[in-house]
Enzyme design. Structure first.
Site, PDB file in Angstrom:
ATOM      1  N   TYR A  55       0.847  -1.206   0.000  1.00 62.42           N
ATOM      2  CA  TYR A  55       0.000   0.000   0.000  1.00 62.42           C
ATOM      3  C   TYR A  55       0.880   1.253   0.000  1.00 62.42           C
ATOM      4  O   TYR A  55       0.658   2.189  -0.773  1.00 62.42           O
ATOM      5  CB  TYR A  55      -0.887  -0.043   1.247  1.00 62.42           C
ATOM      6  CG  TYR A  55      -1.949   1.035   1.336  1.00 62.42           C
ATOM      7  CD1 TYR A  55      -3.166   0.912   0.686  1.00 62.42           C
ATOM      8  CD2 TYR A  55      -1.740   2.186   2.115  1.00 62.42           C
ATOM      9  CE1 TYR A  55      -4.151   1.894   0.800  1.00 62.42           C
ATOM     10  CE2 TYR A  55      -2.710   3.163   2.233  1.00 62.42           C
ATOM     11  CZ  TYR A  55      -3.923   3.015   1.570  1.00 62.42           C
ATOM     12  OH  TYR A  55      -4.894   3.994   1.690  1.00 62.42           O
TER      13      TYR A  55
ATOM     14  N   LYS B 278       1.098   4.230  -2.758  1.00 66.12           N
ATOM     15  CA  LYS B 278       0.700   5.605  -2.438  1.00 66.12           C
ATOM     16  C   LYS B 278       1.869   6.581  -2.643  1.00 66.12           C
ATOM     17  O   LYS B 278       1.653   7.728  -3.068  1.00 66.12           O
ATOM     18  CB  LYS B 278       0.141   5.688  -1.021  1.00 66.12           C
ATOM     19  CG  LYS B 278      -1.190   4.934  -0.840  1.00 66.12           C
ATOM     20  CD  LYS B 278      -2.310   5.508  -1.704  1.00 66.12           C
ATOM     21  CE  LYS B 278      -3.679   4.954  -1.340  1.00 66.12           C
ATOM     22  NZ  LYS B 278      -4.756   5.485  -2.189  1.00 66.12           N
TER      23      LYS B 278
HETATM   24  P1  NAI Z   1     -13.953   2.624   0.920  1.00 68.13           P
HETATM   25  O1  NAI Z   1     -13.619   1.187   1.084  1.00 68.13           O
HETATM   26  O2  NAI Z   1     -15.089   3.180   1.698  1.00 68.13           O
HETATM   27  O3  NAI Z   1     -14.179   2.977  -0.611  1.00 68.13           O
HETATM   28  C1  NAI Z   1     -13.327   2.476  -1.605  1.00 68.13           C
HETATM   29  C2  NAI Z   1     -14.162   2.208  -2.841  1.00 68.13           C
HETATM   30  O4  NAI Z   1     -13.263   1.755  -3.877  1.00 68.13           O
HETATM   31  C3  NAI Z   1     -15.205   1.095  -2.623  1.00 68.13           C
HETATM   32  O5  NAI Z   1     -16.474   1.542  -3.045  1.00 68.13           O
HETATM   33  C4  NAI Z   1     -14.688  -0.045  -3.478  1.00 68.13           C
HETATM   34  O6  NAI Z   1     -15.715  -0.852  -4.040  1.00 68.13           O
HETATM   35  C5  NAI Z   1     -13.901   0.696  -4.542  1.00 68.13           C
HETATM   36  N1  NAI Z   1     -12.946  -0.178  -5.205  1.00 68.13           N
HETATM   37  C6  NAI Z   1     -12.091  -1.064  -4.655  1.00 68.13           C
HETATM   38  N2  NAI Z   1     -11.418  -1.722  -5.610  1.00 68.13           N
HETATM   39  C7  NAI Z   1     -11.866  -1.233  -6.802  1.00 68.13           C
HETATM   40  C8  NAI Z   1     -11.570  -1.524  -8.138  1.00 68.13           C
HETATM   41  N3  NAI Z   1     -10.683  -2.470  -8.480  1.00 68.13           N
HETATM   42  N4  NAI Z   1     -12.222  -0.829  -9.098  1.00 68.13           N
HETATM   43  C9  NAI Z   1     -13.144   0.112  -8.778  1.00 68.13           C
HETATM   44  N5  NAI Z   1     -13.475   0.417  -7.522  1.00 68.13           N
HETATM   45  C10 NAI Z   1     -12.839  -0.254  -6.539  1.00 68.13           C
HETATM   46  O7  NAI Z   1     -12.597   3.377   1.276  1.00 68.13           O
HETATM   47  P2  NAI Z   1     -12.153   4.914   1.313  1.00 68.13           P
HETATM   48  O8  NAI Z   1     -11.454   5.090   2.563  1.00 68.13           O
HETATM   49  O9  NAI Z   1     -13.255   5.824   0.950  1.00 68.13           O
HETATM   50  O10 NAI Z   1     -11.056   4.902   0.145  1.00 68.13           O
HETATM   51  C11 NAI Z   1     -10.949   5.903  -0.845  1.00 68.13           C
HETATM   52  C12 NAI Z   1      -9.492   6.216  -1.096  1.00 68.13           C
HETATM   53  O11 NAI Z   1      -8.943   6.848   0.064  1.00 68.13           O
HETATM   54  C13 NAI Z   1      -8.616   4.994  -1.351  1.00 68.13           C
HETATM   55  O12 NAI Z   1      -7.729   5.273  -2.412  1.00 68.13           O
HETATM   56  C14 NAI Z   1      -7.856   4.831  -0.039  1.00 68.13           C
HETATM   57  O13 NAI Z   1      -6.621   4.195  -0.241  1.00 68.13           O
HETATM   58  C15 NAI Z   1      -7.703   6.266   0.373  1.00 68.13           C
HETATM   59  N6  NAI Z   1      -7.410   6.481   1.786  1.00 68.13           N
HETATM   60  C16 NAI Z   1      -8.275   6.091   2.780  1.00 68.13           C
HETATM   61  C17 NAI Z   1      -8.005   6.404   4.104  1.00 68.13           C
HETATM   62  C18 NAI Z   1      -8.950   6.093   5.227  1.00 68.13           C
HETATM   63  O14 NAI Z   1      -8.597   6.293   6.396  1.00 68.13           O
HETATM   64  N7  NAI Z   1     -10.154   5.625   4.983  1.00 68.13           N
HETATM   65  C19 NAI Z   1      -6.761   7.101   4.473  1.00 68.13           C
HETATM   66  C20 NAI Z   1      -5.933   7.466   3.361  1.00 68.13           C
HETATM   67  C21 NAI Z   1      -6.263   7.157   2.073  1.00 68.13           C
END
Ligand code: NAI
Length: 259
Positions: A163, A167
């Protein structure tokens, strides 16, 4: 008297593509952009997930349409972007948000699987979406690309190398494309969320979340998805035309807190 301020803070009439828009920060971003008058291209892994967010946005008076897009599917981006531009006639913003979180020690037997899928979904996919979107972005007078990285794009967490490497790569990709596309007026920026309440963090116990956030962030709590979406919106304003290659932490002060 002529107003000194010339640049618009409105995204009304713009078209925004968001990946991973069925949950968490992607969903909040889709909602916020629609609330601000953009038409939103909602994409995610499942039809149900996409349909739910499109219906929510329509119910709130916004405009959105959904496409199933697995960002790890090499041909998917091109097809979805083409269909979406046919539907909405233009594309102004790309928000590369879809993500997964894979942790594995370097000597884990299945390490290479974690590495491959992490790099694919979190980094390679961004390049595919951007390449598919570019001809359309080139026709916009306020083209914006926002990549969602992480505080893991600056620092590191034990066992998080797939990861974290991905990133860090997102930040490098952002800077490089900002330099490459700047003369065309296409800005490329990146957000580094800190700990945010989303699907990705929902398995973490609430008490552990509180302890972590109090110890590690200046604000003292986890963030909510909308707080990150506003950072993305700021990058996408027409007025933000001189902001590019920026890496914006939306992390409650995690990255600057020593003690
Ligand atoms: P989440 O799990 O709520 O949403 C992620 C979404 O991405 C989900 O709807 C999922 O179905 C979709 N997804 C996963 N694999 C996929 C694929 N192959 N193709 C299309 N869609 C796909 O998580 P969150 O937290 O909203 O994540 C959004 C971004 O934020 C990500 O890039 C994550 O790495 C980043 N992030 C999240 C943090 C946190 O604390 N939640 C902190 C820092 C970064």
């Amino acid at each position: 008297m002529t107003r000194l301020s010339q640049l618009s803070r409105s995204i009304e009439g713009r078209v925004t593509l968001v990946t991973g828009a069925a949950s968490g920060m992607g969903r909040a971003t889709a909602h916020l952009f629609a609330d601000e008058g953009a038409s939103v291209i909602v994409t995610d892994l499942t039809q149900d997930g996409v349909d739910a967010v499109v219906a929510e946005i329509a119910g709130a008076g916004g405009t959105a349409a959904g496409w199933v897009l697995d960002v790890s599917d090499a041909d998917g981006a091109e097809q979805v972007v083409t269909e979406a531009v046919d539907r909405f006639g233009q594309l102004d913003h790309v928000v590369n948000n879809a993500g997964i979180s894979r942790f594995a020690p370097i000597d884990a037997e299945d390490y290479e699987d974690h590495w491959a899928i992490s790099l694919e979904v979190l980094l390679t996919a961004h390049t595919r979406i951007i390449r598919a979107a570019l001809p359309h972005l080139r026709r916009s007078d306020a083209a914006r690309i926002v990549n969602i990285a992480s505080t893991e794009g600056w620092g590191a967490t034990k066992f998080g190398s797939p990861y974290t490497a991905a990133k860090h790569g997102v930040i490098g990709l952002t800077k490089s494309l900002a330099v490459e596309l700047g003369r065309e007026g296409i800005t490329v920026n990146c957000i580094c969320p800190g700990p945010i309440h989303t699907g990705m963090t929902e398995a973490i116990d609430d008490a552990d979340k509180q302890v972590f956030a109090r110890r590690r962030t200046a604000i003292g709590r986890y963030g909510v998805p909308e707080e990150v979406a506003h950072g993305t919106l700021n990058f996408c304003l027409p007025a933000s035309q001189y902001m590019t290659g920026a890496v914006l932490p939306v992390d409650g002060g995690l990255l600057i807190k020593n003690a």
